[in-house]
Design a protein around this motif. Structure first.
Motif, mmCIF file in Angstrom:
data_model
loop_
_atom_site.group_PDB
_atom_site.id
_atom_site.type_symbol
_atom_site.label_atom_id
_atom_site.label_comp_id
_atom_site.label_asym_id
_atom_site.label_seq_id
_atom_site.Cartn_x
_atom_site.Cartn_y
_atom_site.Cartn_z
ATOM 1 N N ARG A 199 41.903 31.950 39.897
ATOM 2 C CA ARG A 199 40.438 32.065 40.706
ATOM 3 C C ARG A 199 39.722 33.339 40.397
ATOM 4 N N TYR A 200 40.431 34.377 39.910
ATOM 5 C CA TYR A 200 39.606 35.712 39.498
ATOM 6 C C TYR A 200 39.734 35.812 38.022
ATOM 7 N N ASN A 201 40.337 34.924 37.339
ATOM 8 C CA ASN A 201 40.523 35.146 35.952
ATOM 9 C C ASN A 201 41.008 36.334 35.435
ATOM 10 N N SER A 202 42.211 36.632 35.770
ATOM 11 C CA SER A 202 42.837 37.706 35.463
ATOM 12 C C SER A 202 44.453 37.491 35.265
ATOM 13 N N ARG A 203 44.902 38.194 34.352
ATOM 14 C CA ARG A 203 46.414 38.393 34.104
ATOM 15 C C ARG A 203 47.052 39.774 34.789
ATOM 16 N N ILE A 204 48.142 39.257 35.303
ATOM 17 C CA ILE A 204 49.188 40.422 35.905
ATOM 18 C C ILE A 204 50.461 40.265 35.670
#
Length: 148
Positions: free
Chosen positions: A80-85
């Motif tokens: 959804r936010y195009n981020s990696r965690i």
């Protein structure tokens, strides 16, 4: 969006869940204790500003010289936010690490094969028997099923 996730998460998360955070061009990294791994992953999956949907993989590293010799890293993706965690924890030979199969069903496939030399037992998962993986130097792996 990564900057927003980083700032907001640091302010809202209980300090006992996350003892260190880092932000880089590859995403946000959370360092946590094994006791708070599952609640942290629940927060990351269901919170409005993170919405982590995908468990990319689980990686394990053995550092024999350390007291808590095993590092386990959960690589997550928020589509959804195009981020990696990344969520990172460390354990010793007898520390139990909570299974995340109830949150991410793909963890059953990834976890059984990815953690070479990690003698940590996964628990709190229905139908998931603990496994020990031993990676040999020539690349072949042997998986032993532990007696329950």
């Amino acid at each position: 969006m990564d900057n927003l996730i980083f700032q907001y998460s640091w302010e809202i998360l209980p300090k006992k869940w996350v003892h260190k955070m880092k932000r880089s061009e590859h995403g946000t990294r959370f360092y946590t204790n094994t006791d708070y791994l599952f609640p942290l992953l629940c927060f990351l999956k269901w919170h409005t500003y993170t919405r982590v949907q995908v468990l990319i993989d689980i990686c394990g590293v053995d550092y024999p010289s350390r007291k808590r010799r095993f590092e386990v890293v959960y690589n997550l993706q928020s589509t959804r936010y195009n981020s990696r965690i990344r969520v990172q924890t460390s354990a010793d030979e007898v520390t139990r690490i909570s299974s995340v199969v109830s949150l991410f069903p793909s963890a059953a496939l990834v976890g059984a094969r990815s953690l070479g030399y990690v003698w940590s037992f996964f628990h709190q998962s229905s139908g998931f028997t603990p496994y020990i993986n031993r990676l040999w130097f020539r690349g072949a792996s042997i998986t032993k099923r532990l007696s329950s």
